[in-house]
Design a protein around this motif. Sequence first.
Motif, mmCIF file in Angstrom:
data_model
loop_
_atom_site.group_PDB
_atom_site.id
_atom_site.type_symbol
_atom_site.label_atom_id
_atom_site.label_comp_id
_atom_site.label_asym_id
_atom_site.label_seq_id
_atom_site.Cartn_x
_atom_site.Cartn_y
_atom_site.Cartn_z
ATOM 1 N N TYR A 162 0.836 -1.213 0.000
ATOM 2 C CA TYR A 162 0.000 0.000 0.000
ATOM 3 C C TYR A 162 0.864 1.252 0.000
ATOM 4 C CZ TYR A 162 -3.438 -3.502 1.496
ATOM 5 O OH TYR A 162 -4.236 -4.627 1.593
ATOM 6 N N ASN A 191 0.657 4.177 -2.859
ATOM 7 C CA ASN A 191 0.304 5.544 -2.477
ATOM 8 C C ASN A 191 1.445 6.527 -2.692
ATOM 9 O OD1 ASN A 191 -2.289 4.755 -1.736
ATOM 10 N ND2 ASN A 191 -1.654 4.223 0.343
ATOM 11 N N ARG A 192 2.674 6.089 -2.465
ATOM 12 C CA ARG A 192 3.811 6.976 -2.716
ATOM 13 C C ARG A 192 3.930 7.285 -4.206
ATOM 14 N NH1 ARG A 192 7.599 3.388 1.276
ATOM 15 N NH2 ARG A 192 7.041 4.425 3.248
ATOM 16 N N PHE A 200 0.050 9.300 -5.116
ATOM 17 C CA PHE A 200 -0.404 10.552 -4.495
ATOM 18 C C PHE A 200 0.251 11.735 -5.196
ATOM 19 C CE2 PHE A 200 -0.735 14.021 -1.544
ATOM 20 C CZ PHE A 200 -1.924 13.805 -0.862
ATOM 21 N N MET A 210 -6.508 12.188 -1.560
ATOM 22 C CA MET A 210 -6.616 10.806 -1.075
ATOM 23 C C MET A 210 -7.813 10.098 -1.722
ATOM 24 S SD MET A 210 -5.798 11.480 2.969
ATOM 25 C CE MET A 210 -6.624 9.961 3.485
ATOM 26 N N LEU A 260 -7.017 9.398 -5.448
ATOM 27 C CA LEU A 260 -6.085 8.286 -5.590
ATOM 28 C C LEU A 260 -6.759 6.961 -5.259
ATOM 29 C CD1 LEU A 260 -3.375 6.873 -5.889
ATOM 30 C CD2 LEU A 260 -2.759 7.700 -3.592
ATOM 31 N N TYR A 261 -7.530 6.944 -4.194
ATOM 32 C CA TYR A 261 -8.204 5.706 -3.788
ATOM 33 C C TYR A 261 -9.134 5.223 -4.889
ATOM 34 C CZ TYR A 261 -10.276 2.414 -0.437
ATOM 35 O OH TYR A 261 -10.695 1.279 0.237
ATOM 36 N N LYS A 266 1.804 15.364 1.033
ATOM 37 C CA LYS A 266 1.977 13.997 0.524
ATOM 38 C C LYS A 266 2.302 13.039 1.654
ATOM 39 C CE LYS A 266 4.254 11.134 -2.926
ATOM 40 N NZ LYS A 266 4.979 11.101 -4.221
ATOM 41 N N VAL A 305 -0.212 10.005 2.230
ATOM 42 C CA VAL A 305 0.274 8.636 2.051
ATOM 43 C C VAL A 305 0.095 7.834 3.331
ATOM 44 C CG1 VAL A 305 2.372 7.251 1.731
ATOM 45 C CG2 VAL A 305 1.881 9.134 0.171
ATOM 46 N N LEU A 328 -3.807 7.271 4.092
ATOM 47 C CA LEU A 328 -4.462 6.328 3.190
ATOM 48 C C LEU A 328 -3.902 4.917 3.353
ATOM 49 C CD1 LEU A 328 -6.650 6.094 1.086
ATOM 50 C CD2 LEU A 328 -4.974 6.688 -0.683
ATOM 51 N N THR A 329 -2.617 4.796 3.571
ATOM 52 C CA THR A 329 -2.021 3.474 3.812
ATOM 53 C C THR A 329 -2.625 2.838 5.059
ATOM 54 O OG1 THR A 329 0.052 4.077 2.726
ATOM 55 C CG2 THR A 329 0.120 2.231 4.281
#
Length: 568
Positions: A26, A30-31, A34, A290, A293-294, A458, A462, A465-466
Motif C-alpha cells: 500500500y 500511495n507513494r 499521491f 486521497m 487516488l483511492y 503527501k 500517504v 491512506l495506507t
Amino acid sequence: MTRLLTLFLAGSLTLPALSQNNADNYFKLNRTGFNQKNAYTTTGYVEQRWRVPGNTGFNESIYYVEKILKNAGFVLQKENEQEAPMTYRLETRPLKQDTWEPIDASATIEGESTPLIAFKTNRNMIPINCPSTNGNVTAEVVYINKSEISKIGTMDLKGKILFSETSAGSLLNQAAKAGVIGVMGYNLPAYTQPEKHQTSIQFGSIPSKSTAWAILLSYAAKEKLKAACQKGKTMVNVNIQTKSYPSTELTLVANVRGSVKPDERFVYSAHVQEPGANDNASGVGCLAEMARLYASLIKTKKFSPQRTMTFLWGTEISATQRYIVEDSVRAKGILWGMSLDMVGEDTKKTGGSFLIEKMPDPSAIWTRGEDKHTEWGAGDVKEENLFPHYFNDFILDICNQQGRFAKWTVNANPFEGGSDHTPFLRNKIPGLLMWHFTDVFYHTDNDRLDKVSATTLKNVGVSALTAGMTLVNADENTALAIAKTVAAAANTRMNAEFLLSQKAVKDGKDLTQEKHILETWRNWYVTALTTIGDLPVKKETTRVGSNLKFLVLDLEKTTGDMLEKLGK
C-alpha cells in the motif's frame, strides 16, 4: 534492561512485522500515486476563500471537491450509498441563523493617507458576524486600559469608538451599553509571537445581529493607534462592508463500498470552515487527493476494499457528529475515524511539528517524561475517559514508517480535543487527529499558502491512506503484525513509566500513587491488545487469539514484577 523487555522481545519473534505485510504494498501504491501538486492546488483554491458554513467561500470549496470526486469516478448517490461501488452525496441543512461573509474594510487615522489596517492585507480584521458601517464613518477613538473595562458604564461614549488591548467580543459586550458605534480590540496569544509577526490577526467573532461593529487589530496597528491616542484626540475613518443572508449548510460525503463487510468502515473527516491555508484548506486538499487516488486504485483493480471507506467534508465537529448519530445502524459499523486538520505545514516557517494526537491514554492524565501537551492545552481527561485501543500505536507506526522513508519528523501528543476526532471518541469510536502545532500563524491571516508544504501534504496523505487501506482489508497476518507493534509500544512505555515512578518514589512521592500509574498503563495496554482480536475481516484460525493471550499474560506478569520492585 528489565524482564519486561526480554519477555516481549522473545514473545514477539513469532509475529510478522507490519512492514512485511500488505502495508508495504500500500505504501508503494500511495507513494507513487499521491499527486502532491493536486493536493496543493486544491489547498490554494480553498485558501483564497473566507469560509463560514453556508457562505459563498464555503460552498465554492465544497463544489470544487465535488468536481474532483466526479472526475475520479464517484457517482451521485440517488437513494443509498450501496447502489454503486463509488458514490457521493451532498447533504443540505437550513442554517438556524444567517450566514456571513466579509467584503471589504479599512480603518484610517484622520490626516493620514495610508490605512491603519485594511482588509486587503489583513482579512481577519473583521470578526465573524460583524455588521457593515453603511459607508464611511468618522469618530473619536477612546483608549482604555483593560483594568478600566468595568467602568465603561460610567463613561460618556455615545457615538465614539472604544479601543482596548482585550478581545473585541468581550469589549463589545460592555461597550454596546454605553452607546459606542464600534470597538477595536487586540488579543493575541504569546505563541503567535506578535511582536515578531506584527501584522498577524487571529480571526474571531462577535454575537450575531450586533448593533455595533468591531475591528480586530494586529500588534503593529494596535501600537500605532495606541501611540496616537496617547498624544491626544484621535479620529479614525472606518468603512466595513459585510453581508448576512439566509443559507443552507453543505456536507459532502463520499463512499467506496467494501465487498465483504460493506457496513463496516473507516471514516476520514476534514472540516472546510475557517479562513486559513493550513487551517484547514490543507485538510480539504489532502483528503480530496486521497479520495481521488483511492478511486484510481479501485478502478485499475490495484486494490479491492473489503470494508467501506468514507470521506467527509463539512463543518468542524458538527458535521462529523451528525454523520455518526443521525444513522444508528451506520454508526455501529464505524470502526475507525480520523481527522485531517492543519496537515500541510512548512514547519520551517510555522514552527512546531507534525503530530498524532492520541486517543485518551494515561499520558493525558499523568503527563511526564517525554510526553508533553501543546500550547493548545490539556483536555479534561479522567480515568473513566481513557480509551484503550491499538489505533494509537498502529497509526504512529505507519506514520513513522513514512517518516523514515521520507525523512519526515513525526511526533505525538496526549489527547487535548478540539477537532473532528472528538465526535468519534464521544460516541465510543476510535478516533485520531493528524495535525501540526505549535504554529505561530495559527488562526491568523498570515496562515497563507506560502506556509503550506506540498511535500508534507503527501507525507500525511500517504500515511493516512495506507493506514486506512491496511485496516479495511485486515487479515490475520495484519492483526498479528499490529499485535507486535502494540506489544513493542507497551514494552517501551512500561519501562519508561517504571523508571519515572522509581525516581518519583526516591524523591518522596507517594508509593501507592506511583503503583496506580503503572497499573493504569498496564490495564490500558492489556485492553488495547485485546481489541486487536476483532480486526481481521475474516477469522480463519485461532492464531490471533492465542498470541494476544500470550502477550497479555506477559504484560500482566512483568508489570507485577515491576510493582513488587518499585516498593523495595
